[in-house]
Motif scaffolding. Structure first.
Motif, short mmCIF file in Angstrom:
data_model
loop_
_atom_site.label_atom_id
_atom_site.label_comp_id
_atom_site.label_asym_id
_atom_site.label_seq_id
_atom_site.Cartn_x
_atom_site.Cartn_y
_atom_site.Cartn_z
N THR A 195 0.76 -1.34 0.04
CA THR A 195 0.19 -0.05 -0.17
C THR A 195 0.97 1.61 -0.21
O THR A 195 1.76 1.93 0.74
N ILE A 239 0.57 5.07 0.80
CA ILE A 239 0.32 6.49 1.34
C ILE A 239 1.11 7.81 1.27
O ILE A 239 1.26 7.80 1.50
N ARG A 244 -2.73 -0.91 -3.83
CA ARG A 244 -3.96 0.27 -2.90
C ARG A 244 -2.71 1.10 -2.57
O ARG A 244 -1.93 1.53 -2.69
N ILE A 264 -3.89 5.07 -0.93
CA ILE A 264 -4.57 5.56 0.38
C ILE A 264 -4.61 7.19 0.37
O ILE A 264 -2.99 6.91 1.26
N VAL A 300 -4.99 10.49 2.28
CA VAL A 300 -5.64 10.42 3.64
C VAL A 300 -6.37 11.89 3.02
O VAL A 300 -5.65 12.52 4.10
N VAL A 341 -8.65 4.23 -2.25
CA VAL A 341 -8.98 4.81 -0.69
C VAL A 341 -8.74 5.94 -0.50
O VAL A 341 -7.55 6.11 -0.07
N LEU A 377 -9.95 5.83 8.11
CA LEU A 377 -10.02 4.62 7.75
C LEU A 377 -9.81 3.71 9.23
O LEU A 377 -8.62 3.81 9.80
N THR A 382 -7.81 0.35 10.28
CA THR A 382 -7.33 -1.20 9.93
C THR A 382 -6.12 -1.58 11.17
O THR A 382 -6.03 -1.16 11.74
N PHE A 410 -6.46 5.81 9.64
CA PHE A 410 -6.17 7.00 8.79
C PHE A 410 -6.90 8.13 9.09
O PHE A 410 -8.47 8.26 8.67
#
Length: 218
Positions: free
Chosen positions: A30, A32, A74, A76, A78, A106, A132, A134, A139
């Motif tokens: 992922t 970020i 993925r 993410i 933020v 996401v 979020l 996880t 997040f």
């Protein structure tokens, strides 16, 4: 585009900070990032301020290079993936995203994303309204005040953190940075078209500043 890495420990998970304004969570494949602000340059042009389109293009070229390098499954974001209303920058981003059909995107909504509801219908984006949760991480866009006794580790953006380096005489240099503590990581703005906030939240934070060819703790 050189990519330099700095590993940090976040509870039981390890993240790799980069000098390219993203963190990589290798265990979950992922990327970020925060504060991309798609549409900001076109919004300024609409107001009569001649910000060139290449500002957005350069951001997306960097993101493309990072995706090619890490090969994540993925992304993410933020908060503040978008900046304002639907405009030509957003149209370009839609076309750019179409080349990554297998990449999960996401978005934890930020303060600028609320005006971009129409965009979500046309893009394959999973929207998270507030935060979020996880394994090991929470997040959230705006940096919360985190107590030492919390069990999760917070990752946020929003503040566009930076550091101020003082040289000889009146020389001053600002660099973007990550702000890290034992319970929290504040990400730099991904977009190059942002200001820098050099205020440190508290003495508990360490700064990881970076340049085009280095990343270092301060």
């Amino acid at each position: 585009m050189p990519i330099y890495l700095e590993p940090i420990q976040c509870n039981t998970e390890q993240l790799l900070l980069t000098n390219q304004r993203v963190a990589y969570w290798k265990a979950q494949k992922t990327l970020i990032l925060s504060d991309v602000h798609i549409g900001k340059t076109a919004h300024f042009r609409k107001q009569g301020i001649p910000i060139p389109f290449k500002v957005l293009l350069r951001d997306l070229e960097r993101l493309d290079a990072l995706i090619q390098h890490f090969k994540p499954e993925r992304l993410i974001v933020v908060g503040d993936l978008f900046h304002a209303e639907f405009n030509q920058d957003v149209v370009f981003f839609q076309k750019w995203m179409s080349t990554y059909q297998s990449l999960e995107l996401v978005l934890v909504k930020g303060n600028h994303d609320g005006s971009a509801v129409k965009l979500y219908e046309n893009l394959n984006i999973k929207i998270v309204e507030n935060q979020l949760e996880t394994t090991g991480f929470t997040f959230v866009h705006d940096s919360p005040v985190v107590q030492d006794n919390v069990s999760t580790f917070y990752i946020s953006g929003h503040t566009h953190p930076g550091v101020l380096l003082k040289g000889k005489g009146k020389q001053r240099i600002k660099l973007p940075c990550y702000q890290w503590s034992t319970r929290q990581l504040v990400l730099p703005a991904f977009s190059l078209f942002t200001g820098l906030n050099t205020k440190i939240p508290s003495a508990a934070f360490k700064n990881y500043a970076f340049t085009a060819d280095s990343i270092f703790e301060m």
